[in-house]
Write an enzyme that holds these catalytic residues in place. Structure first.
Site, PDB file in Angstrom:
ATOM      1  N   ASP A 139     -24.121 -40.128  71.764  1.00  0.00           N
ATOM      2  CA  ASP A 139     -25.284 -39.619  71.022  1.00  0.00           C
ATOM      3  C   ASP A 139     -25.437 -38.109  71.227  1.00  0.00           C
ATOM      4  O   ASP A 139     -26.345 -37.505  70.674  1.00  0.00           O
ATOM      5  CB  ASP A 139     -26.564 -40.343  71.435  1.00  0.00           C
ATOM      6  CG  ASP A 139     -26.823 -40.320  72.938  1.00  0.00           C
ATOM      7  OD1 ASP A 139     -25.858 -40.367  73.709  1.00  0.00           O
ATOM      8  OD2 ASP A 139     -27.998 -40.267  73.341  1.00  0.00           O
ATOM      9  N   GLU A 179     -31.396 -43.344  69.109  1.00  0.00           N
ATOM     10  CA  GLU A 179     -32.674 -42.675  68.844  1.00  0.00           C
ATOM     11  C   GLU A 179     -32.583 -41.780  67.610  1.00  0.00           C
ATOM     12  O   GLU A 179     -33.496 -41.733  66.785  1.00  0.00           O
ATOM     13  CB  GLU A 179     -33.100 -41.826  70.045  1.00  0.00           C
ATOM     14  CG  GLU A 179     -33.573 -42.630  71.241  1.00  0.00           C
ATOM     15  CD  GLU A 179     -32.468 -42.875  72.240  1.00  0.00           C
ATOM     16  OE1 GLU A 179     -31.278 -42.916  71.823  1.00  0.00           O
ATOM     17  OE2 GLU A 179     -32.764 -43.034  73.448  1.00  0.00           O
ATOM     18  N   ARG A 239     -33.154 -49.115  68.881  1.00  0.00           N
ATOM     19  CA  ARG A 239     -33.877 -47.926  68.410  1.00  0.00           C
ATOM     20  C   ARG A 239     -33.803 -47.833  66.890  1.00  0.00           C
ATOM     21  O   ARG A 239     -34.761 -47.473  66.235  1.00  0.00           O
ATOM     22  CB  ARG A 239     -33.285 -46.668  69.047  1.00  0.00           C
ATOM     23  CG  ARG A 239     -33.870 -46.295  70.409  1.00  0.00           C
ATOM     24  CD  ARG A 239     -33.815 -47.406  71.444  1.00  0.00           C
ATOM     25  NE  ARG A 239     -34.295 -46.975  72.742  1.00  0.00           N
ATOM     26  CZ  ARG A 239     -33.489 -46.574  73.730  1.00  0.00           C
ATOM     27  NH1 ARG A 239     -32.166 -46.553  73.558  1.00  0.00           N
ATOM     28  NH2 ARG A 239     -34.002 -46.218  74.887  1.00  0.00           N
ATOM     29  N   ASP A 259     -32.642 -50.230  84.262  1.00  0.00           N
ATOM     30  CA  ASP A 259     -32.746 -48.778  84.402  1.00  0.00           C
ATOM     31  C   ASP A 259     -34.141 -48.263  84.064  1.00  0.00           C
ATOM     32  O   ASP A 259     -34.905 -48.903  83.356  1.00  0.00           O
ATOM     33  CB  ASP A 259     -31.721 -48.097  83.488  1.00  0.00           C
ATOM     34  CG  ASP A 259     -31.959 -48.412  82.015  1.00  0.00           C
ATOM     35  OD1 ASP A 259     -32.181 -49.602  81.706  1.00  0.00           O
ATOM     36  OD2 ASP A 259     -31.937 -47.491  81.183  1.00  0.00           O
ATOM     37  N   GLU A 260     -34.445 -47.096  84.582  1.00  0.00           N
ATOM     38  CA  GLU A 260     -35.586 -46.256  84.203  1.00  0.00           C
ATOM     39  C   GLU A 260     -36.937 -46.975  84.256  1.00  0.00           C
ATOM     40  O   GLU A 260     -37.805 -46.762  83.413  1.00  0.00           O
ATOM     41  CB  GLU A 260     -35.351 -45.664  82.805  1.00  0.00           C
ATOM     42  CG  GLU A 260     -34.121 -44.770  82.756  1.00  0.00           C
ATOM     43  CD  GLU A 260     -33.895 -44.126  81.403  1.00  0.00           C
ATOM     44  OE1 GLU A 260     -33.315 -43.024  81.374  1.00  0.00           O
ATOM     45  OE2 GLU A 260     -34.271 -44.715  80.372  1.00  0.00           O
ATOM     46  N   ASP A 283     -34.931 -53.200  73.473  1.00  0.00           N
ATOM     47  CA  ASP A 283     -35.446 -51.965  74.063  1.00  0.00           C
ATOM     48  C   ASP A 283     -36.911 -51.834  73.675  1.00  0.00           C
ATOM     49  O   ASP A 283     -37.451 -52.681  72.952  1.00  0.00           O
ATOM     50  CB  ASP A 283     -34.634 -50.745  73.631  1.00  0.00           C
ATOM     51  CG  ASP A 283     -34.488 -49.748  74.776  1.00  0.00           C
ATOM     52  OD1 ASP A 283     -35.523 -49.232  75.239  1.00  0.00           O
ATOM     53  OD2 ASP A 283     -33.354 -49.504  75.210  1.00  0.00           O
ATOM     54  N   TRP A 304     -26.286 -44.435  71.873  1.00  0.00           N
ATOM     55  CA  TRP A 304     -27.720 -44.692  71.765  1.00  0.00           C
ATOM     56  C   TRP A 304     -28.188 -44.201  70.391  1.00  0.00           C
ATOM     57  O   TRP A 304     -27.687 -43.203  69.872  1.00  0.00           O
ATOM     58  CB  TRP A 304     -28.467 -43.992  72.893  1.00  0.00           C
ATOM     59  CG  TRP A 304     -27.985 -44.434  74.248  1.00  0.00           C
ATOM     60  CD1 TRP A 304     -27.152 -43.764  75.082  1.00  0.00           C
ATOM     61  CD2 TRP A 304     -28.287 -45.672  74.890  1.00  0.00           C
ATOM     62  NE1 TRP A 304     -26.917 -44.501  76.222  1.00  0.00           N
ATOM     63  CE2 TRP A 304     -27.603 -45.683  76.129  1.00  0.00           C
ATOM     64  CE3 TRP A 304     -29.073 -46.776  74.547  1.00  0.00           C
ATOM     65  CZ2 TRP A 304     -27.673 -46.742  77.023  1.00  0.00           C
ATOM     66  CZ3 TRP A 304     -29.150 -47.835  75.442  1.00  0.00           C
ATOM     67  CH2 TRP A 304     -28.467 -47.817  76.660  1.00  0.00           C
ATOM     68  N   HIS A 364     -37.981 -50.937  79.573  1.00  0.00           N
ATOM     69  CA  HIS A 364     -37.462 -50.892  78.195  1.00  0.00           C
ATOM     70  C   HIS A 364     -37.786 -52.188  77.459  1.00  0.00           C
ATOM     71  O   HIS A 364     -36.963 -52.702  76.693  1.00  0.00           O
ATOM     72  CB  HIS A 364     -35.948 -50.634  78.187  1.00  0.00           C
ATOM     73  CG  HIS A 364     -35.575 -49.235  78.591  1.00  0.00           C
ATOM     74  ND1 HIS A 364     -35.736 -48.146  77.759  1.00  0.00           N
ATOM     75  CD2 HIS A 364     -35.063 -48.758  79.756  1.00  0.00           C
ATOM     76  CE1 HIS A 364     -35.319 -47.057  78.386  1.00  0.00           C
ATOM     77  NE2 HIS A 364     -34.926 -47.390  79.605  1.00  0.00           N
ATOM     78  N   TYR A 367     -21.257 -40.380  76.509  1.00  0.00           N
ATOM     79  CA  TYR A 367     -22.499 -40.598  75.765  1.00  0.00           C
ATOM     80  C   TYR A 367     -22.338 -39.984  74.369  1.00  0.00           C
ATOM     81  O   TYR A 367     -22.458 -38.779  74.186  1.00  0.00           O
ATOM     82  CB  TYR A 367     -23.694 -40.018  76.528  1.00  0.00           C
ATOM     83  CG  TYR A 367     -24.404 -41.068  77.367  1.00  0.00           C
ATOM     84  CD1 TYR A 367     -23.667 -41.959  78.146  1.00  0.00           C
ATOM     85  CD2 TYR A 367     -25.784 -41.197  77.366  1.00  0.00           C
ATOM     86  CE1 TYR A 367     -24.299 -42.940  78.905  1.00  0.00           C
ATOM     87  CE2 TYR A 367     -26.423 -42.172  78.128  1.00  0.00           C
ATOM     88  CZ  TYR A 367     -25.680 -43.038  78.892  1.00  0.00           C
ATOM     89  OH  TYR A 367     -26.297 -44.014  79.630  1.00  0.00           O
TER      90      TYR A 367
END
Length: 775
Positions: A437, A487, A175, A343-344, A204, A485, A279, A435
């Protein structure tokens, strides 16, 4: 003459006695070790490291570990210790190989004559030397020579070994890209805390960061995106594939080799993550044929949801590509594990793709869920054939788990429980505790982060195993990992801020025996360790020092009760009211503060006369509508109800953290609120408090209107404010003031607040309010 000689001898002995100094002794309060060793015995006296101290290295293969201390001494003390293979009994730090000690364990014995460090492996010696480093004065971390420091370490006996075999940290460099030099610096800090795994998130949607020789466009195209850094991550708009992409970067294969070699010297394994099947928009932007639709796309500059642009699971060319990529990755990373994400993945395109549907039919699969399982199992077979183990996020459980896969459980602990029950190894990394972030303090004082809250003490409460697990299940829990992460984390300085001191809390939890874990004790040691972080030039967060106010209003008396605390126990909190300056001599907080009219309170934690952490500066502003009846034309969201029908007239204001319980929210509809002042009242102004957090879909209103009435039936408009949308990269609170042309004598006030009709990405917007002040 004889008497003269005796006198001279007496003077000489007296001089020697005056110049000799006794090595000091230490107390347990002087020890600042994180993580806490398995067992420790503190003895009288200490050992002094001087220019004549030698490091005894038993094997050439261990020679490099001497740099752990010598690199520090060269800068801070102006000398390096000589290394030698020849043992000496005094003034030496001796490394001794003891094959009976477990791989990551070590035994350390310090006396006034020497230091004996025993281990069976290089990593054991690394950890022992890092412990010696922490036993030294914190000034050993100085970047330049210090004066008037004696380099003593206490006489001590330590027997130490980790509680868990996997102690990790993930850095997302996709990111936002981080230079090689920062990665190496971060590796040093992992070793310092006895963390042994660096999870390298290299791929990603927003960036492909590793050079693949066979597919150069992965970095030439996939490594860069259009620069939208001036906007909130989730408010960034879709890029045109033809638009110039200038923001990004990547690691050459030579860079990767250098990083991997560096981690090996520090005893840290690197796990590369090559995401699939989702991703991967950066890869599809480079090679559109990897997707089901084969349509050209751009590398996105910000958040994407849902993630539908994923690898096509039906084409053989997709698997040829992935095997080529993984082959080059395995040549660069010699470790056992390869992380493949998993994932996702939103499988919308798989549902309509002829190739994917053909694959489902040919492989006799039930649906696209099983198609993802097929995808991951096929990749696992390829990795197993190359003596590697697949790791994936807990979504790989869906549709059937690959036979030998290790699961990284991030959506809580449930996925980890399920995987261990099926006999699979698990690494716990739940969002609730790991996490990084997430905010660690009030967003009013913190740099922008993901909108969730994870303070230091909550990290320390993490335990990898669950009481509900069987003995056999617990054996499959390898340990834990913190994820950062990126972002919202664009710089190395911000990265350090999010990692420290929380990373130290994780390090202790996964290293030290559970019976030794104690928050009160850790909170004392981490505060002392922060002084070392300061010298190490780590931009650590002081969020745990920040004041955490609690306030509540008695709607009958109109009085507000304020309680002050910090995350650390036993702190000195001082406060000042209204025009008073906040100083080290301000009122010491001992009991709750009660106010009944306009009050500004400033408060902070003090230590040795200095303010630690952020200063609370909060105003409680009473007004004519406090605790008055409120009616709503459109009900607020049950998810963001605040304190209910009196929330907008209770004086208690919200913070930049929209989940703090002080905000009322509406989605896709206006807030139309009528306040009954209960008697004829002179009013000249209405102020509406609103929050904007564009990344989470919360926007300032586009119109505010005030109407007044004497009887609650007939209303007339007295103020109107229109505003245009403006891009805002962070969270912001605004008080929208609406003054009347003349003062009005009325009983009812109706405020109509229209949300932004259309967001930059399309669709409606959340409207968040915390107070309507009537003045």
């Amino acid at each position: 003459m004889k008497l003269f000689k005796i006198l001279l001898l007496f003077i000489a002995l007296s001089t020697i006695g005056c110049t000799e100094k006794e090595n000091p002794s230490f107390t347990e309060d002087d020890l600042v070790l994180i993580p806490q060793p398995k067992s420790l015995k503190l003895n009288e006296g200490s050992f002094e490291i001087t220019e004549s101290t030698k490091i005894i290295i038993p094997q050439d293969s261990l020679a490099s570990v001497s740099s752990i201390l010598n690199d520090l001494f060269k800068k801070a003390a102006g000398f390096e210790m000589e290394t030698s293979a020849k043992a000496v009994s005094e003034n030496s730090i001796q490394l001794k190989i003891n094959s009976e000690i477990a791989k990551e364990a070590y035994e350390l014995k310090v006396t006034s004559e020497n230091v004996i460090l025993e281990a069976s492996s290089k990593i054991g010696f690394v950890y022992g030397l890092e412990t010696i480093r922490q036993l030294l004065p914190k000034e050993i971390e100085s970047a330049s020579k210090t004066s008037n420091i004696d380099w003593y370490i206490p006489n001590i006996e330590i027997s130490d070994a980790p509680q868990y075999s996997y102690r990790g940290n993930m850095l997302d460099v996709s990111r936002h890209f981080f230079e090689k030099e920062y990665i190496k610096k971060h590796i040093d800090r992992l070793a310092f805390l006895k963390l042994n795994t660096f999870h390298f998130h290299l791929v990603d949607d927003q960036g492909w960061r590793i050079e693949i020789k066979k597919y150069p466009k992965l970095t030439e195209v996939g490594g860069f995106r259009v620069d939208q850094e001036n906007k909130n991550w989730n408010a960034r708009i879709k890029n045109d594939p033809e638009e110039e992409a200038t923001y990004g970067g990547f690691y050459t294969q030579e860079d990767i080799k250098e990083i991997v070699a560096y981690t090996q010297e520090k005893g840290i394994r690197v796990i590369p993550e090559i995401e699939m099947p989702a991703h991967v928009m950066s890869a599809i932007a480079a090679y559109p044929w990897l997707s089901c639709t084969e349509e050209p796309i751009a590398v996105p500059s910000g958040g994407v949801w849902p993630i539908t642009s994923i690898y096509c699971a039906g084409k053989e060319s997709t698997f040829d590509f992935l095997e080529d990529v993984l082959t080059e990755v395995m040549q660069l990373f010699p470790g056992e594990y390869i992380h493949v994400g998993g994932d996702e993945a939103t499988k919308t395109n798989w549902e309509t793709c002829p190739d994917c549907q053909r694959r489902i039919k040919e492989e006799n699969l039930a649906d696209t869920g099983e198609l993802q399982s097929y995808f991951m199992k096929r990749i696992e077979k390829f990795l197993n054939k190359n003596s590697r183990t697949l790791i994936g996020w807990d979504e790989i459980l869906e549709g059937g788990l690959p036979e030998e896969a290790t699961v990284m459980s991030w959506r809580g602990f449930e996925g980890g429980w399920e995987a261990t029950a099926a006999g699979h190894d698990v690494i716990m990394t739940p969002t609730s505790h790991l996490y990084f972030d997430y905010y660690q303090g009030s967003p009013d004082h913190e740099p922008v982060a993901f909108n969730a809250f994870l303070p230091l003490h909550q990290v320390y409460e993490f335990r990898p195993v669950l009481d509900s697990m069987s003995v056999e299940q617990k054996k499959h829990v390898l340990g834990g990992q913190a994820n950062l992460w990126s972002e919202h984390v664009a710089t190395s300085s911000h990265s350090e801020y999010m990692l420290f001191p929380r990373l130290a809390a994780l390090a202790e939890v996964v290293w030290s025996p559970e019976e030794k874990l104690n928050w009160e004790d850790f909170s004392v040691r981490i505060r002392k360790m922060m002084q070392r972080f300061e010298i190490m030039d780590i931009n650590y967060a002081k969020s745990a020092y920040a004041i955490q106010p609690e306030s509540e209003i008695d709607l009958e008396t109109g009085e507000i009760t304020i309680r002050l605390k910090s995350e650390f126990p036993d702190t000195e909190i001082r406060y000042a009211l209204n025009e008073e300056d906040l100083t080290a001599n301000s009122e010491l907080y001992k009991e709750e503060i009660i106010v009944g009219d306009d009050t500004n309170i400033k408060a902070a934690v003090f230590k040795d006369g200095e303010i630690m952490g952020a200063t609370l500066d909060k105003t409680f502003e009473f007004h004519k509508a406090v605790a008055k009846p409120v009616t709503y034309k459109y009900e607020y969201s049950k998810s963001y109800a605040s304190s209910g029908e009196t929330a907008l007239v209770n004086v208690l204001r919200g913070s930049k953290y929209f989940k703090d319980g002080r905000w009322q929210g509406w989605i896709n509809r206006p807030a139309i609120v009528t306040i009954d002042l209960e008697q004829s009242t002179e009013v000249s102004e209405v102020v509406v408090g609103s929050l904007e957090e564009q990344g989470t879909g919360i926007y300032f209103p586009q119109q505010l209107k005030v109407e007044i009435s004497k009887d609650g039936k007939s209303f007339k408009e007295v103020a109107l404010v229109n505003r245009k949308y403006q891009a805002n990269p962070g969270a912001k609170i605004e008080n929208f003031k609406m003054n009347f042309e003349t003062q009005q004598d009325i009983q009812f006030v109706r405020v109509s607040i229209e949300p932004l009709a259309k967001t930059p990405k399309g669709g409606g917007a959340w409207l968040f309010l915390d107070e309507i002040k009537v003045k």
